[in-house]
Design a protein around this motif. Structure first.
Motif, short mmCIF file in Angstrom:
data_model
loop_
_atom_site.label_atom_id
_atom_site.label_comp_id
_atom_site.label_asym_id
_atom_site.label_seq_id
_atom_site.Cartn_x
_atom_site.Cartn_y
_atom_site.Cartn_z
N GLY A 101 2.94 -37.56 23.27
CA GLY A 101 1.89 -37.07 24.15
C GLY A 101 1.94 -37.52 25.59
O GLY A 101 2.86 -38.20 26.04
N ASP A 102 0.89 -37.13 26.29
CA ASP A 102 0.71 -37.36 27.72
C ASP A 102 0.59 -38.86 27.99
O ASP A 102 -0.16 -39.57 27.32
N ALA A 103 1.30 -39.36 28.98
CA ALA A 103 1.27 -40.77 29.32
C ALA A 103 0.23 -41.10 30.38
O ALA A 103 0.00 -42.27 30.67
N ALA A 158 2.09 -27.42 34.57
CA ALA A 158 3.41 -26.84 34.82
C ALA A 158 4.03 -27.65 35.94
O ALA A 158 3.49 -27.74 37.03
N GLY A 159 5.13 -28.30 35.65
CA GLY A 159 5.78 -29.13 36.65
C GLY A 159 6.02 -30.54 36.12
O GLY A 159 6.11 -30.77 34.92
N GLN A 160 6.10 -31.51 37.04
CA GLN A 160 6.36 -32.90 36.69
C GLN A 160 5.24 -33.46 35.81
O GLN A 160 4.06 -33.28 36.11
N HIS A 161 5.64 -34.12 34.72
CA HIS A 161 4.67 -34.62 33.76
C HIS A 161 5.26 -35.85 33.07
O HIS A 161 6.43 -35.87 32.71
N ARG A 162 4.43 -36.90 32.91
CA ARG A 162 4.87 -38.11 32.21
C ARG A 162 4.43 -38.03 30.75
O ARG A 162 3.28 -37.74 30.47
N GLU A 163 5.36 -38.36 29.84
CA GLU A 163 5.09 -38.26 28.42
C GLU A 163 5.67 -39.46 27.68
O GLU A 163 6.64 -40.06 28.13
#
Length: 87
Positions: free
Chosen positions: A20-22, A44-49
């Protein structure tokens, strides 16, 4: 998709478990707990997980990737990850 594990090197994503999402931080207020548990953004785009290397070194990793292209721009071991910092 290949994830570059800092311990094992580049590995296929099938070796990892997505967790999941960090970005969300656990709230101290019980009234905000339902939002924390159930409401998530779908950016949509950069995402930390969070990813767990289940079929390898069994370490937790924070992966920054572009959700549109799956291009990974950063991988940090969980102990070195900075909570609440945007990608």
């Amino acid at each position: 998709m290949h994830i570059p594990c800092p311990y094992c090197g580049p590995r296929d994503a099938h070796e990892f478990v997505y967790r999941g999402d960090a970005a969300p931080q656990r709230p101290d207020d019980a009234a905000q707990m339902a939002d924390y548990v159930y409401l998530r953004d779908n950016p949509a785009g950069q995402h930390r997980e969070w990813f767990f290397h289940a079929a390898g070194c069994r370490s937790w990793l924070q992966v920054t990737r572009d959700t549109r292209t799956h291009a990974i721009t950063a991988v940090v071991e969980a102990a070195a990850a900075k909570p609440g910092v945007a990608p």
